[in-house]
Scaffold this motif. Structure first.
Motif, PDB file in Angstrom:
ATOM      1  N   PRO A  31     -31.512  11.740 -20.238  1.00  0.00           N
ATOM      2  CA  PRO A  31     -30.319  11.156 -19.600  1.00  0.00           C
ATOM      3  C   PRO A  31     -30.628   9.772 -19.047  1.00  0.00           C
ATOM      4  CG  PRO A  31     -31.234  12.935 -18.273  1.00  0.00           C
ATOM      5  CD  PRO A  31     -31.971  12.952 -19.570  1.00  0.00           C
ATOM      6  N   GLU A  38     -35.056  11.172  -6.379  1.00  0.00           N
ATOM      7  CA  GLU A  38     -36.256  11.654  -5.723  1.00  0.00           C
ATOM      8  C   GLU A  38     -36.986  12.622  -6.641  1.00  0.00           C
ATOM      9  OE1 GLU A  38     -35.141  13.404  -2.068  1.00  0.00           O
ATOM     10  OE2 GLU A  38     -34.233  11.567  -1.284  1.00  0.00           O
ATOM     11  N   THR A  39     -38.299  12.705  -6.419  1.00  0.00           N
ATOM     12  CA  THR A  39     -39.071  13.661  -7.180  1.00  0.00           C
ATOM     13  C   THR A  39     -38.677  15.071  -6.768  1.00  0.00           C
ATOM     14  OG1 THR A  39     -40.901  12.142  -7.286  1.00  0.00           O
ATOM     15  CG2 THR A  39     -41.403  14.457  -7.658  1.00  0.00           C
ATOM     16  N   SER A  40     -38.359  15.875  -7.740  1.00  0.00           N
ATOM     17  CA  SER A  40     -38.023  17.266  -7.436  1.00  0.00           C
ATOM     18  C   SER A  40     -38.434  18.111  -8.629  1.00  0.00           C
ATOM     19  CB  SER A  40     -36.526  17.410  -7.169  1.00  0.00           C
ATOM     20  OG  SER A  40     -35.792  16.965  -8.278  1.00  0.00           O
ATOM     21  N   SER A  41     -38.531  19.414  -8.393  1.00  0.00           N
ATOM     22  CA  SER A  41     -38.953  20.273  -9.496  1.00  0.00           C
ATOM     23  C   SER A  41     -37.855  20.348 -10.543  1.00  0.00           C
ATOM     24  CB  SER A  41     -39.305  21.667  -8.979  1.00  0.00           C
ATOM     25  OG  SER A  41     -38.178  22.278  -8.454  1.00  0.00           O
ATOM     26  N   LEU A  42     -38.284  20.445 -11.808  1.00  0.00           N
ATOM     27  CA  LEU A  42     -37.319  20.542 -12.897  1.00  0.00           C
ATOM     28  C   LEU A  42     -36.735  21.948 -12.896  1.00  0.00           C
ATOM     29  CD1 LEU A  42     -39.351  18.676 -15.660  1.00  0.00           C
ATOM     30  CD2 LEU A  42     -37.440  17.800 -14.321  1.00  0.00           C
ATOM     31  N   LYS A  43     -35.432  22.040 -12.893  1.00  0.00           N
ATOM     32  CA  LYS A  43     -34.777  23.346 -12.859  1.00  0.00           C
ATOM     33  C   LYS A  43     -34.406  23.734 -14.282  1.00  0.00           C
ATOM     34  CE  LYS A  43     -33.383  22.771  -8.117  1.00  0.00           C
ATOM     35  NZ  LYS A  43     -32.350  22.385  -7.163  1.00  0.00           N
ATOM     36  N   LEU A  44     -35.119  24.696 -14.794  1.00  0.00           N
ATOM     37  CA  LEU A  44     -34.954  25.076 -16.190  1.00  0.00           C
ATOM     38  C   LEU A  44     -33.717  25.952 -16.333  1.00  0.00           C
ATOM     39  CD1 LEU A  44     -38.703  25.837 -16.997  1.00  0.00           C
ATOM     40  CD2 LEU A  44     -37.488  23.662 -17.055  1.00  0.00           C
TER      41      LEU A  44
END
Lengths: 450, 115
Positions: A31, A38-44
């Motif tokens: 995208p 912000e850095t954040s965990s990738l939500k699968l």
């Protein structure tokens, strides 16, 4: 009704056309970057099983036992010959239709809904969210979620939500929470509502709301019903059955016709026949029928675009009217999506399939004719295939040909009687989208560097 | 803490990073110039780091399955947290370790196949 009598078994595998494509599908792109991320965990969001199916190249994909068991509750669906319609048209064409409306959801969508519910459940999801247009997909997912013990939240495009209250009821009967989109339940929806843009919703926005919802709640995942490669894969059970049924009748179709929303209905019936063309050179024309109110294949551009309005999902190369395209108030809500799936777009781009678009008044005239002769009320989406088949039969008659025509009657229209009432009362208008509106929408396509 | 991969004392970890880079390149040619040694543990996978989307990460898992010859368990992957390269490497190493120990808890499925 004249059902092709010899019985067939429910197929035990789906057909993956990617195994036989003479070209590579264009890669997805990340995208567009957003400022201040912000850095954040990738939500699968997807189960790995569905990703394997999306990018896999195995020709046959086994249908899991729990899904097959569900399929057998209503499959195989009937293949019927429209003899009264043939007689009325005075055509020598033999017209067959595969009827997918004979299940609780009333449409073909249940084929992928059960499969998706199974895979999401196996990946430990507890709740699925989705966007729906006319409500066929929302109903199918509600039914499948209930069967696989998952919660379900459906964002339904507001105009359809108001036109089809019975759709809300049946989704609620199966335990789903159904709201009109834009809704106050998401930040994106609340923002539109605060601006008074109650009617600004479309399929892409409904999916955007469903995505926001899924990302905000643990155990929730977004499920989509049409444009994804795995949705099309699951729907090929329809064409697999139809092929076996026609073979039993000693027939091979010259034309396979289906309406086009994003691709699962068209791909579901057409791809198993296209397989014979790709692998063995057997002649068949696969024709998708879209609405002149949302003519992505016939008037869109082949370009990278967003698959929804969120801006956080990958960009895919597809025929599109632009993700900001707002469909006029048409009755075939399931054909309202701004683009066509990457897979079906590529097939069209490479000349392996064809596309036509028709206005809704003509489509409803054909639907009424079909209903009176064959005894099934077509869903407005399916009516596009009915009209397409009739037009092809009439054209063949003029040319002195007698083709075998197969079309997918993807759903019944018993929830769409207000649309038929509008037609009968002479209040229905044909919607032909203005070129300026398309061009304006296309200006917002994402910029992509090669 | 930034810890370049080439400072690790474990050959296995270097191999895992190499596998991940190969899978990344396969899924996203844009990372073609990325040497495994530059994959620091605290490098974010998403925005501000590798720029990998959640869907691309899932594609990477499928490519890893092809290279490793077994399927990751859907639920285990779905419930894991992936913010940084270190978490991804640690996850894959943990699965490989359990696989070597014969545990079925992390890698239940024998082969990717078309489930």
């Amino acid at each position: 009704m004249n059902e092709v009598s010899k019985p067939v078994e429910v197929p035990t595998s789906w057909y993956n056309v990617v195994a036989d494509l003479p070209f590579e599908l264009p890669p997805d792109l990340p995208p567009e970057p957003k400022d201040g991320c912000e850095t954040s965990s990738l939500k699968l969001q997807l189960p790995l099983a569905l990703v394997r199916q999306s990018i896999g190249t195995e020709r046959r994909v086994a249908i899991p036992a729990p899904v097959l068991e569900r399929y057998r509750a209503w499959r195989p669906t009937p293949l019927q010959r429209a003899t009264r319609l043939e007689a009325e048209l005075g055509t020598k064409a033999r017209i067959y239709y595969k009827y997918e409306g004979g299940n609780v959801s009333g449409s073909h969508k249940l084929a992928t809904a059960f499969a998706q519910a199974h895979y999401y459940k196996a990946a430990s999801a507890t709740r699925l969210t989705t966007g729906t247009g006319a409500g066929q997909w929302g109903t199918a997912l509600a039914v499948a979620c209930q069967a696989f013990d998952l919660e379900c939240k459906v964002y339904m495009v507001a105009s359809s939500f108001q036109q089809k209250p019975q759709r809300q009821t049946i989704m609620r009967m199966y335990g789903a929470d159904v709201v009109a989109s834009p809704s106050p339940d998401t930040e994106a929806g609340a923002l539109l509502l605060s601006k008074g843009q109650i009617d600004a919703g479309n399929m892409a926005f409904a999916v955007t709301e469903a995505m926001e919802d899924a990302l905000s709640r643990p155990g929730s995942k977004l499920s989509v019903g049409s444009g994804e490669a795995y949705s099309i894969l699951h729907s090929t059970v329809i064409g697999e059955e139809a092929r076996a049924q026609l073979e039993n009748a000693g027939e091979w179709p010259d034309l396979v016709i289906a309406s086009l929303g994003a691709g699962s209905n068209f791909g579901g019936i057409a791809l198993p026949f296209l397989q014979e063309k790709l692998r063995h050179g057997r002649a068949v024309r696969c024709i998708s029928v879209e609405s002149t109110a949302c003519p992505k294949l016939t008037q869109g551009v082949y370009s990278y675009d967003r698959t929804d309005g969120s801006g956080i999902t990958v960009l895919q190369k597809m025929y599109t009217l632009g993700h900001r395209f707002r469909t006029s108030n048409m009755h075939a809500g399931g054909l309202r999506y701004h683009a066509c799936s990457k897979l079906v777009s590529a097939l069209f781009h490479h000349g392996l399939t064809e596309a036509v678009a028709y206005p809704q008044r003509e489509v409803f005239e054909s639907a009424l004719q079909f209903a009176r002769l064959e005894g099934i009320v077509p869903a407005p989406e399916s009516a596009h295939a009915v009209h397409g088949a009739i037009q092809e039969a009439l054209r063949a008659e003029k040319e002195g040909k007698s083709p075998v025509i197969l079309f997918c009657l993807s759903g019944h229209g018993m929830y769409d009687l207000s649309s038929y009432a509008e037609f009968l009362d002479g209040r229905m208008e044909s919607v032909v989208v203005d070129q300026d509106i398309i061009q304006s929408s296309l200006q917002h396509l994402p910029r992509v560097t090669s | 803490m930034t810890r370049p991969a080439d400072s690790l004392d474990s050959d296995a970890s270097v191999q895992t990073r190499s596998l991940i880079v190969d899978a990344l390149v396969q899924c996203e040619p844009g990372v073609n110039d990325l040497p495994a040694s530059k994959l620091a543990d605290d490098l974010p996978l998403g925005p501000g780091g590798l720029g990998v989307s959640s869907l691309l990460l899932l594609h990477v898992f499928v490519r890893l399955e092809e290279k490793l010859g077994f399927a990751f368990d859907d639920a285990t992957v779905a419930n894991a947290k992936f913010t940084t390269v270190g978490e991804l490497v640690g996850f894959v190493e943990d699965v490989l370790r359990r696989k070597q120990l014969g545990s079925s808890s992390a890698t239940g499925n024998p082969a990717p196949g078309g489930s």
